[in-house]
Design a protein around this motif. Structure first.
Motif, mmCIF file in Angstrom:
data_model
loop_
_atom_site.group_PDB
_atom_site.id
_atom_site.type_symbol
_atom_site.label_atom_id
_atom_site.label_comp_id
_atom_site.label_asym_id
_atom_site.label_seq_id
_atom_site.Cartn_x
_atom_site.Cartn_y
_atom_site.Cartn_z
ATOM 1 N N ILE A 29 0.811 -1.215 0.000
ATOM 2 C CA ILE A 29 0.000 0.000 0.000
ATOM 3 C C ILE A 29 0.847 1.268 0.000
ATOM 4 N N GLU A 30 2.055 1.208 0.536
ATOM 5 C CA GLU A 30 2.915 2.393 0.484
ATOM 6 C C GLU A 30 3.349 2.669 -0.952
ATOM 7 N N ALA A 31 3.590 1.605 -1.717
ATOM 8 C CA ALA A 31 3.920 1.778 -3.132
ATOM 9 C C ALA A 31 2.751 2.382 -3.892
ATOM 10 N N ILE A 32 1.521 2.042 -3.490
ATOM 11 C CA ILE A 32 0.346 2.649 -4.115
ATOM 12 C C ILE A 32 0.317 4.143 -3.829
ATOM 13 N N ALA A 74 -5.619 7.455 -9.304
ATOM 14 C CA ALA A 74 -6.269 7.685 -8.015
ATOM 15 C C ALA A 74 -6.146 6.422 -7.175
ATOM 16 N N ALA A 75 -6.121 6.603 -5.869
ATOM 17 C CA ALA A 75 -5.962 5.468 -4.968
ATOM 18 C C ALA A 75 -6.984 5.545 -3.844
ATOM 19 N N TRP A 76 -7.320 4.386 -3.302
ATOM 20 C CA TRP A 76 -8.252 4.270 -2.167
ATOM 21 C C TRP A 76 -7.466 3.645 -1.034
ATOM 22 N N LEU A 77 -7.079 4.479 -0.066
ATOM 23 C CA LEU A 77 -6.106 4.058 0.935
ATOM 24 C C LEU A 77 -6.543 4.470 2.334
ATOM 25 N N PRO A 78 -6.035 3.788 3.370
ATOM 26 C CA PRO A 78 -6.385 4.176 4.742
ATOM 27 C C PRO A 78 -5.792 5.538 5.091
ATOM 28 N N SER A 79 -6.556 6.313 5.843
ATOM 29 C CA SER A 79 -6.143 7.690 6.152
ATOM 30 C C SER A 79 -4.833 7.746 6.921
ATOM 31 N N TRP A 80 -4.574 6.767 7.787
ATOM 32 C CA TRP A 80 -3.346 6.819 8.576
ATOM 33 C C TRP A 80 -2.103 6.768 7.692
ATOM 34 N N LEU A 81 -2.230 6.189 6.507
ATOM 35 C CA LEU A 81 -1.086 6.064 5.611
ATOM 36 C C LEU A 81 -0.810 7.349 4.835
ATOM 37 N N VAL A 82 -1.853 8.064 4.441
ATOM 38 C CA VAL A 82 -1.682 9.181 3.502
ATOM 39 C C VAL A 82 -1.950 10.552 4.102
ATOM 40 N N GLN A 83 -2.377 10.639 5.364
ATOM 41 C CA GLN A 83 -2.755 11.946 5.910
ATOM 42 C C GLN A 83 -1.594 12.938 5.883
ATOM 43 N N ASP A 84 -0.377 12.484 6.163
ATOM 44 C CA ASP A 84 0.784 13.384 6.113
ATOM 45 C C ASP A 84 0.989 13.937 4.705
ATOM 46 N N ARG A 85 0.840 13.100 3.714
ATOM 47 C CA ARG A 85 1.015 13.552 2.327
ATOM 48 C C ARG A 85 -0.088 14.530 1.944
ATOM 49 N N ILE A 86 -1.296 14.309 2.448
ATOM 50 C CA ILE A 86 -2.396 15.233 2.176
ATOM 51 C C ILE A 86 -2.142 16.573 2.860
ATOM 52 N N ASP A 87 -1.702 16.530 4.111
ATOM 53 C CA ASP A 87 -1.417 17.759 4.851
ATOM 54 C C ASP A 87 -0.321 18.580 4.179
ATOM 55 N N GLU A 88 0.630 17.889 3.547
ATOM 56 C CA GLU A 88 1.743 18.570 2.884
ATOM 57 C C GLU A 88 1.442 18.955 1.445
ATOM 58 N N GLY A 89 0.256 18.595 0.941
ATOM 59 C CA GLY A 89 -0.132 18.959 -0.414
ATOM 60 C C GLY A 89 0.399 18.048 -1.495
#
Length: 200
Positions: free
Chosen positions: A131-134, A144-159
């Motif tokens: 999932i990290e590779a996704i 587009a990807a469908w992923l758990p929030s705990w994995l991608v929230q930092d990337r979302i916060d950083e834009g």
């Protein structure tokens, strides 16, 4: 204390808790196993297992709900310039990045107001078993990807990633603690279970 858990969830969220536990319980030896293939708890003699999406109990096991994390649809900023997605139906026409260990893709699932579930499968661009590779592929603009929030929230916060259809309620990914059932739960197991639950 033998504990098994999913690889990324374990490394990022559970291992720091257990590292702290190892400092608090000086006389307790820890063996931590990170494995997405869910090894057999009894055969491998694990004291505790953490499972995601666990919905049914096998005989001989006890379980406690640990936590929920919402699944989110995300993509790179550049991807949104090529595909304007304003509702879930439009996801069917975009390139999707899928997680699978068998090669078969599963639909992305969204709860509906009537209690049913809407299932959508975008155009299959890539299938990965990590999932990290996704998340990396999504950040690179491949889909587009469908992923758990705990994995991608930092990337979302950083834009680096952007949420698609953020107002849409999505599936909650459940995590459970699982251990061999016994009449008397060992004190060490009880203490570590409580520590993990309270921290998460």
């Amino acid at each position: 204390m033998r504990i098994t858990m999913p690889v990324l969830f374990g490394k990022r969220l559970v291992a720091p808790i257990l590292f702290s536990a190892s400092q608090n319980y000086k006389n307790l030896k820890f063996e931590l196993y990170f494995d997405d293939n869910a090894p057999d708890i009894l055969t491998e003699r694990f004291d505790i297992a953490i499972r995601s999406g666990f919905s049914s109990l096998r005989q001989g096991f006890a379980s406690q709900h640990l936590t929920n994390y919402p699944m989110v649809i995300c993509c790179s900023p550049s991807f949104t310039k090529r595909y304007a997605v304003t509702d879930l139906v439009q996801l069917k026409d975009v390139n999707g990045l899928f997680y699978s260990r068998s090669g078969q893709v599963r639909p992305w699932r969204f709860p509906k107001e009537d209690g049913r579930t809407l299932e959508i499968i975008p155009q299959c661009r890539l299938i990965l078993n990590d999932i990290e590779a996704i998340a990396d592929a999504a950040e690179a603009g491949l889909g587009a990807a469908w992923l758990p929030s705990w994995l991608v929230q930092d990337r979302i916060d950083e834009g680096r990633l952007i949420r698609l259809c953020p107002e849409q309620e999505t599936l909650q990914l459940n995590y459970h603690l699982l251990w061999p059932k016994s009449q008397l739960l060992p004190a060490k197991t009880s203490a570590i279970i409580e520590m993990i639950r309270s921290c998460l």
